[in-house]
Design an enzyme around this catalytic site. Structure first.
Site, PDB file in Angstrom:
ATOM      1  N   ASP A   1       0.847  -1.193   0.000  1.00 31.82           N
ATOM      2  CA  ASP A   1       0.000   0.000   0.000  1.00 31.82           C
ATOM      3  C   ASP A   1       0.880   1.240   0.000  1.00 31.82           C
ATOM      4  OD1 ASP A   1      -2.541   1.235   0.013  1.00 31.82           O
ATOM      5  OD2 ASP A   1      -2.363   1.657   2.148  1.00 31.82           O
TER       6      ASP A   1
ATOM      7  N   HIS B   1      -3.931  13.961  -0.086  1.00 28.81           N
ATOM      8  CA  HIS B   1      -4.223  13.124   1.082  1.00 28.81           C
ATOM      9  C   HIS B   1      -3.115  13.240   2.123  1.00 28.81           C
ATOM     10  CE1 HIS B   1      -5.483   9.772   3.571  1.00 28.81           C
ATOM     11  NE2 HIS B   1      -4.308   9.189   3.380  1.00 28.81           N
TER      12      HIS B   1
ATOM     13  N   GLU C   1     -10.989   3.756   2.625  1.00 21.04           N
ATOM     14  CA  GLU C   1      -9.960   4.482   1.871  1.00 21.04           C
ATOM     15  C   GLU C   1     -10.161   4.182   0.396  1.00 21.04           C
ATOM     16  OE1 GLU C   1      -5.983   3.878   3.207  1.00 21.04           O
ATOM     17  OE2 GLU C   1      -6.329   4.797   5.166  1.00 21.04           O
TER      18      GLU C   1
ATOM     19  N   GLU D   1      -9.099   3.803  -3.166  1.00 19.56           N
ATOM     20  CA  GLU D   1      -7.823   3.552  -3.822  1.00 19.56           C
ATOM     21  C   GLU D   1      -8.029   2.803  -5.144  1.00 19.56           C
ATOM     22  OE1 GLU D   1      -4.734   1.928  -1.392  1.00 19.56           O
ATOM     23  OE2 GLU D   1      -5.543   2.778   0.475  1.00 19.56           O
TER      24      GLU D   1
ATOM     25  N   ASP E   1      -9.175   0.106   1.116  1.00 18.93           N
ATOM     26  CA  ASP E   1      -8.259  -0.332   2.173  1.00 18.93           C
ATOM     27  C   ASP E   1      -8.788   0.172   3.517  1.00 18.93           C
ATOM     28  OD1 ASP E   1      -6.025  -1.567   3.226  1.00 18.93           O
ATOM     29  OD2 ASP E   1      -4.815   0.248   3.116  1.00 18.93           O
TER      30      ASP E   1
ATOM     31  N   LYS F   1      -5.160  -2.034  10.164  1.00 20.38           N
ATOM     32  CA  LYS F   1      -5.292  -2.178   8.709  1.00 20.38           C
ATOM     33  C   LYS F   1      -5.462  -3.626   8.252  1.00 20.38           C
ATOM     34  CE  LYS F   1      -4.557   0.790   6.161  1.00 20.38           C
ATOM     35  NZ  LYS F   1      -5.447   1.790   5.518  1.00 20.38           N
TER      36      LYS F   1
END
Length: 412
Positions: free
Chosen positions: A123, A130, A196, A198, A230, A250
């Site tokens: 990641d 951001h 998130e 992505e 994520d 995470k």
């Protein structure tokens, strides 16, 4: 290009797209398919009838529960299959036209599966907006970006085993958190569950251990892209991340779209990225038009209500492009493998409605959002469904990713 197939207007899966996925039906096990309109072309069914024999594609390769074996055949084979399907879909005198009943499956009748066997996932943290937003919240505007941020694509290695396909619900994770006005942790379900927004690149070619990939060669190593969510438990992450970075905050889940859009389908949407200052070191320098103009959005649907779009942004905003990410990842000799994922990190724009996480949209809880029910929302609640969508479009050509839809369930 015109096709004889009736494709719904504004379909993500036009004849210009032809993304790959793994699907099953009530009568047959998972296998490789290609999305077109609201249908799936059953590539395994075509292979059994020997329509890919002269491309040296054995039926077993397309009867797998992941795309890895097909990807391993290499770029010339991907291109040949894509060219053949495009030709068949635009000519009525074609095998595909005559095998409509045997080789097409309605998407509504299919179950989609995780499209890849993912050995590793990395990641990145490649969106300047951001990184600036998060840095401003916790370090102030003057120290928003760390000194290394504009010199290399920052990243960490994530957990591949907990990557799930769209439609897989996730339970609220648990861990140690620090409650307000407390100086000791408690064990609790997260009170700051976040998405998130992505994109992730799928590795399609391996480099040997000890070798590296130049940015301009990245195209040879990328099979395609997926949407990627994520998930983050911000309060767990906040307590644990010093000194080694994310862990329980995470690793509980990441969600991807079931369809992998080929890199070739995205070529018309290449654009210049932002100017990079200071100039990157030579191993990270790239030519123009290495970013992709892909519209992205996030919607939240509270239990029993309609969904509300809370963010709209674009993949072209990324400061570091995928070629630079791959180059940095391998510059020390790290070997990539078929099916590995390189995720972009949260994609945010400059405007407040283009932020790619609730951490930013609510500015760490200081500016709660109002959803349909007018209930303030700083982070996700049990019963919320989060949906990511993405598509590229210009001059009548539309290439979409479908969606990543996930419902939040209570902690176990």
């Amino acid at each position: 290009m015109n096709t004889w197939l009736d494709i719904p207007r504004n379909s993500d899966f036009s004849v210009h797209n032809l993304p790959y996925g793994i699907f099953s039906t009530s009568s047959r096990r998972p296998r490789v398919g290609v999305a077109i309109g609201d249908q799936i072309i059953d590539l395994a069914a075509l292979a059994i009838r020997r329509y890919f024999q002269n491309l040296s594609i054995e039926p077993e390769v397309l009867e797998q529960s992941s795309l890895n074996a097909f990807i391993r055949l290499g770029k010339p084979t991907w291109q040949a299959v894509r060219k053949r399907l495009t030709s068949w879909l635009t000519q009525t005198d074609s095998p595909l036209y005559h095998l409509r009943k045997e080789c097409f499956v309605a998407q509504s009748e299919a179950k989609m599966h995780l499209p890849l066997e993912i050995g590793d996932y990395t990641d990145f943290y490649a969106s300047e907006a951001h990184a600036t937003n998060v840095g401003t919240m916790f370090r102030g505007k003057e120290n928003a970006l760390m000194p290394n941020w504009k010199h290399m694509p920052i990243a960490y290695h994530g957990r591949a085993s907990s990557i799930v396909v769209s439609g897989t619900n996730i339970h609220r994770p648990k861990g140690q958190i620090i409650l307000k006005s407390a100086d000791q942790p408690v064990f609790s379900p997260t009170q700051a569950l976040d998405f998130e927004l992505e994109m992730a690149a799928v590795i399609g070619k391996e480099n040997k251990l000890g070798t590296s990939v130049r940015p301009e060669k990245a195209e040879d190593y990328i099979f395609g892209f997926v949407l990627f969510n994520d998930w983050s438990a911000r309060d767990i992450q906040r307590w644990e991340y010093v000194p080694l970075g994310p862990f329980l905050g995470k690793n509980f889940a990441s969600s991807i779209s079931p369809w992998v859009v080929p890199l070739e389908a995205l070529q018309p949407f290449r654009v210049d990225g932002p100017e990079q200052q200071p100039k990157p070191l030579p191993y990270l320098q790239t030519s123009d038009r290495q970013n992709f103009d892909i519209n992205l959005e996030v919607a939240i649907q509270p239990e029993g209500e309609n969904d509300v779009v809370v963010s709209q942004t674009n993949f072209k905003n990324m400061y570091w492009n995928i070629g630079q990410m791959l180059a940095h990842h391998t510059v020390n000799g790290c070997n990539m493998r078929i099916g590995d994922l390189l995720a972009s990190g949260t994609i945010s724009g400059e405007e407040s409605d283009s932020y790619g996480s609730l951490l930013e949209l609510s500015w760490n809880g200081e500016r709660p959002l109002k959803i349909n029910s007018n209930q303030p929302r700083t982070y996700l609640e049990d019963g919320d469904t989060v949906t990511l969508r993405g598509y590229a479009e210009q001059e009548g050509i539309r290439v979409g990713f479908g969606e990543v839809r996930t419902k939040i369930l209570p902690s176990l």
